[in-house]
Design an enzyme around this catalytic site. Structure first.
Site, mmCIF file in Angstrom:
data_model
loop_
_atom_site.group_PDB
_atom_site.id
_atom_site.type_symbol
_atom_site.label_atom_id
_atom_site.label_comp_id
_atom_site.label_asym_id
_atom_site.label_seq_id
_atom_site.Cartn_x
_atom_site.Cartn_y
_atom_site.Cartn_z
ATOM 1 N N GLY A 720 0.828 -1.209 0.000
ATOM 2 C CA GLY A 720 0.000 0.000 0.000
ATOM 3 C C GLY A 720 0.854 1.247 0.000
ATOM 4 N N VAL A 721 0.445 2.263 -0.794
ATOM 5 C CA VAL A 721 1.265 3.463 -0.954
ATOM 6 C C VAL A 721 0.536 4.758 -0.604
ATOM 7 C CG1 VAL A 721 2.646 2.377 -2.758
ATOM 8 C CG2 VAL A 721 0.652 3.730 -3.411
ATOM 9 N N GLU A 723 -0.731 6.227 2.081
ATOM 10 C CA GLU A 723 -0.551 7.011 3.296
ATOM 11 C C GLU A 723 0.888 7.096 3.796
ATOM 12 O OE1 GLU A 723 -4.364 6.712 5.948
ATOM 13 O OE2 GLU A 723 -4.065 4.793 4.978
#
Length: 756
Positions: A720-721, A723
């Site tokens: 995942g990118v 935040e």
């Protein structure tokens, strides 16, 4: 009345076209090239740049009316009189709805993730327009419905409200001493200990013990909150800029006491959210109420001020970070505490001190969060809630310790990089922070940095270089998916996920293309509609991995149902050879029992993996600032960041997300703050003219890269990118300003007057 969508159909803007009508529909003779990892253009780009993409306030309806809201002007009180005569007399006004005549609605459910994930969308406990009680300055106390938005807004301002003012407190500084320890929960560690950190701090040869503060922040998405609501008998259709379609659907069904199946929520496009559209705020509920009262389609599009008055933002905080070390830099003690307020009517505390659990290998650790209630609107998620402001304090404190020790700030971090999760010893599922710092330092030219503050200068500018670590946990949520493959080689993926600008539909098309062995262009994705299989909310940097997990499972089920192709044969060719038109696979159930079983399975898996692994994205920031030696004006002039975010599905959209997080972090560092009058609880700067976000002139070239090494415990290796990019940014800026000027600023935002 007419609707642009009939039940069971899906809006064109919520899909991207496959090959039909644009290319021959034969089965490809050659295997498709791998799509995952490529810098693929967004599939929704043509719709957006041509204006075909419709947002919540852009769907046409016959006989459409407009709603506007009257906002309370007291902090805590009771309405004793409300005069709607002037508003009702205006030409074009259809209705003025107040607590005196509004139909009763059911209370929103209390947040309880174990009993119901949908309950987590409850923004406040207030029964809007079903009570004379006022709980915050800005609470909607009347809804005006008119033939056009201008009349509605004018009439809403004409409603005269008299209040009995009740005792209240909105002063965080005055109430800070009344804070109480936050309890641990199944989704958040509010406290934790390893060893005796206080004794170790007292005995440490070198130590720092620092106080940091961060202000309130507000979301400023490109698309302000908007809702279009239409009732057809007992069935409700809502177009809303929501980050969680199914949570909103469930909440509306509860509020209006209708079956969930009689509520349809459409959100094919959302113009940014950053967490502000993950909860159900009063504007959405009251627009649906106004449509029910008037019997007409009703639309409400909040002004910027309306967003500030009725939608929550980030918590302010006071933090203590105390670190003890040996003279060689080995950390012996790490203490991180925070105090932050919430609204008395709701909101969730942020995981501010969670960074202390994971970032540095100190021998002794203690972290604890304290909360208190104020008579303000509830707080809510905002990009990397907790970690973004917690990492500011942590990374600035580590930098200050480096100066106490006479060590390079990168070297100090590397000396204390843990081999397992520091507080409990759990193995890291995937962590290459050392490589991020090594790569970033090389790309930035960090070895050329002089150690002493105020030692680098160019003309009239003091030049400073700062660094900080980035961190954000990796999560996975339930997702239902259907996949269909036809004999012509075309694939259809259906899931009610969300597109807020991050390129989710593009990424899932890439994943499906590789899993099924078809060209990227042959995949169509339908999303953004509660009539589709239940998708996860867009939050926590979890959506891509969550949908990918179910999508990969569905593709495997689909291929098994088709059979084993001959050598060189595709699954589509096998379908054609065996005379089948298509095959379809389903993951997840849409029945009430099936959803409950899915919830139980998800909770069990979540708890099991929480005990086994520490999963997170991480990274290293390097920034350059220039400060005018005479005026104190500070500019960020260069940025390099390297991340460990597992496998990157789309190089183009991933870079965009990481840069966007850094830009938002620069705003957090230098300009952004919501100013709340502590006497009245009223927000004093509810507009972009007074709440300053970064513009193009404030943002330098931002070079981002990643290691692209898959996490073996996550679907397709995706972490995942969305935040992780913002975490550590404010700390890096603060550290660069210290290097430039010699002044250590510990209170965000780092504004000019604090540097002088």
């Amino acid at each position: 009345m007419s609707s642009p969508h009939s039940p069971g159909t899906h809006a064109e803007p919520g899909t991207h076209p496959g090959p039909a009508g644009t290319r021959s529909a034969g089965v490809p003779a050659e295997p498709a090239p791998a799509a995952v990892g490529r810098a693929v253009d967004r599939v929704d780009a043509p719709a957006k740049v041509t204006g075909r993409a419709r947002y919540a306030a852009e769907f046409p309806y016959e006989d459409l009316a407009w709603a506007a809201f009257t906002y309370a002007t007291v902090t805590r009180g009771r309405i004793t009189a409300i005069d709607t005569a002037a508003a009702s007399a205006l030409p074009g006004v259809i209705a003025v709805i107040t607590h005196l005549d509004a139909p009763r609605m059911k209370p929103s459910p209390k947040p309880n993730p174990i009993r119901s994930m949908e309950s987590m969308a409850t923004a406040t406990s207030v029964d809007y327009l079903n009570t004379p009680e006022v709980h915050w300055n800005g609470q909607p106390v009347a809804v005006v419905v008119a033939e056009d938005p201008e009349t509605a807004a004018h009439a809403a301002e004409s409603v005269a409200v008299t209040y009995e003012v009740l005792p209240h407190s909105a002063d965080f500084a005055a109430e800070e001493r009344h804070a109480v320890p936050q309890r641990n929960s199944v989704i958040q560690h509010a406290s934790g200990t390893k060893g005796d950190a206080d004794a170790a701090l007292a005995a440490a040869p070198v130590s720092v013990d620092l106080r940091f503060t961060t202000p309130r922040h507000h979301h400023n998405a490109l698309e302000p909150h908007a809702t279009t609501a239409v009732w057809d008998g007992g069935r409700l259709t809502v177009h809303d800029g929501t980050q969680n379609i199914h949570w909103l659907r469930s909440q509306l069904a509860t509020k209006f006491d209708v079956p969930v199946g009689d509520v349809r929520v459409l959100a094919p496009f959302v113009g940014g959210g950053f967490g502000g559209k993950s909860m159900v705020w009063p504007g959405t509920i009251l627009t649906a109420l106004a449509a029910r009262v008037t019997g007409r389609p009703v639309r409400a599009a909040l002004t910027r001020e309306g967003v500030y008055r009725s939608v929550g933002g980030r918590q302010p905080s006071v933090q203590r970070v105390a670190i003890g070390a040996e003279r060689d830099g080995g950390l012996t003690a790490l203490i991180h505490t925070s105090t932050a307020p919430m609204g008395k009517v709701g909101g969730a505390p942020e995981q501010i001190t969670s960074v202390a659990r994971h970032m540095y290998g100190a021998e002794h650790i203690r972290h604890r969060q304290y909360t208190l209630g104020l008579d303000t609107l509830s707080t809510t998620n905002m990009r990397a809630p907790g970690e973004s402001i917690g990492s500011f304090a942590m990374e600035a404190a580590v930098d200050e310790l480096a100066y106490e020790l006479g060590l390079d700030p990168v070297e100090l971090r590397l000396r204390n990089e843990p081999s397992s999760n520091p507080i409990d010893g759990k193995p890291f599922a995937h962590r290459q922070l050392t490589e991020c710092f090594a790569n970033g330092a090389s790309l930035f030219g960090w070895p050329a940095r002089s150690f002493e503050p105020r030692s680098m200068r160019e003309g009239s500018s003091l030049v400073g270089w700062g660094t900080a670590a980035a961190y954000h946990p990796a999560w996975q949520l339930p997702a239902n998916v259907t996949v269909r493959l036809d004999a012509r080689g075309r694939a259809l993926v259906r899931c009610a996920f969300h597109e807020m600008g991050m390129g989710t539909a593009t990424a899932q098309s890439q994943i499906a293309a590789d899993a099924l062995g078809v060209p990227f262009e042959a995949v169509t994705v339908e999303y953004g509609d509660s009539g589709l299989p239940t998708g996860p909310g867009a939050g926590g940097s979890a959506q891509t991995a969550s949908v990918a997990s179910s999508l990969l499972e569905a593709c495997e089920k689909l291929k098994k149902s088709i059979g084993t192709p001959r050598e060189g044969e595709s699954y589509a060719q096998l379908l054609a050879r065996t005379g089948r038109d298509h095959a379809e696979a389903v993951v997840g159930s849409e029945t009430r029992v099936g959803k409950r079983v899915g919830q139980v399975r998800f909770t069990a898996k979540y708890l099991r993996e929480q005990r086994r692994w520490m999963k997170a994205a991480c990274g290293a920031h390097f920034c350059e600032v220039r400060v005018d030696a005479d005026t104190g004006e500070a500019r960020v002039t260069r940025w390099v960041a390297v991340f460990d975010v597992g496998r990157v599905v789309n190089a183009k959209t991933a870079a965009s997300q990481l840069r966007g997080g850094i830009v938002m972090g620069i705003g957090q560092a230098l300009t952004e703050q919501t100013l709340l009058d502590p006497r009245t609880g009223r927000i004093m700067n509810p507009s972009l003219s007074e709440y300053h976000v970064p513009v193009h002139a404030d943002v330098p070239r931002i070079d981002v890269s990643w290691l692209d090494d898959p996490d073996p415990t996550m679907p397709l290796g995706i972490v995942g990118v969305g935040e992780v990019g913002i975490t550590g940014v404010a700390g890096a800026v603060a550290n660069a300003l210290h290097h430039a000027t010699g002044r250590r600023l510990r209170d965000l935002p780092l504004t000019l007057e604090k540097l002088l």
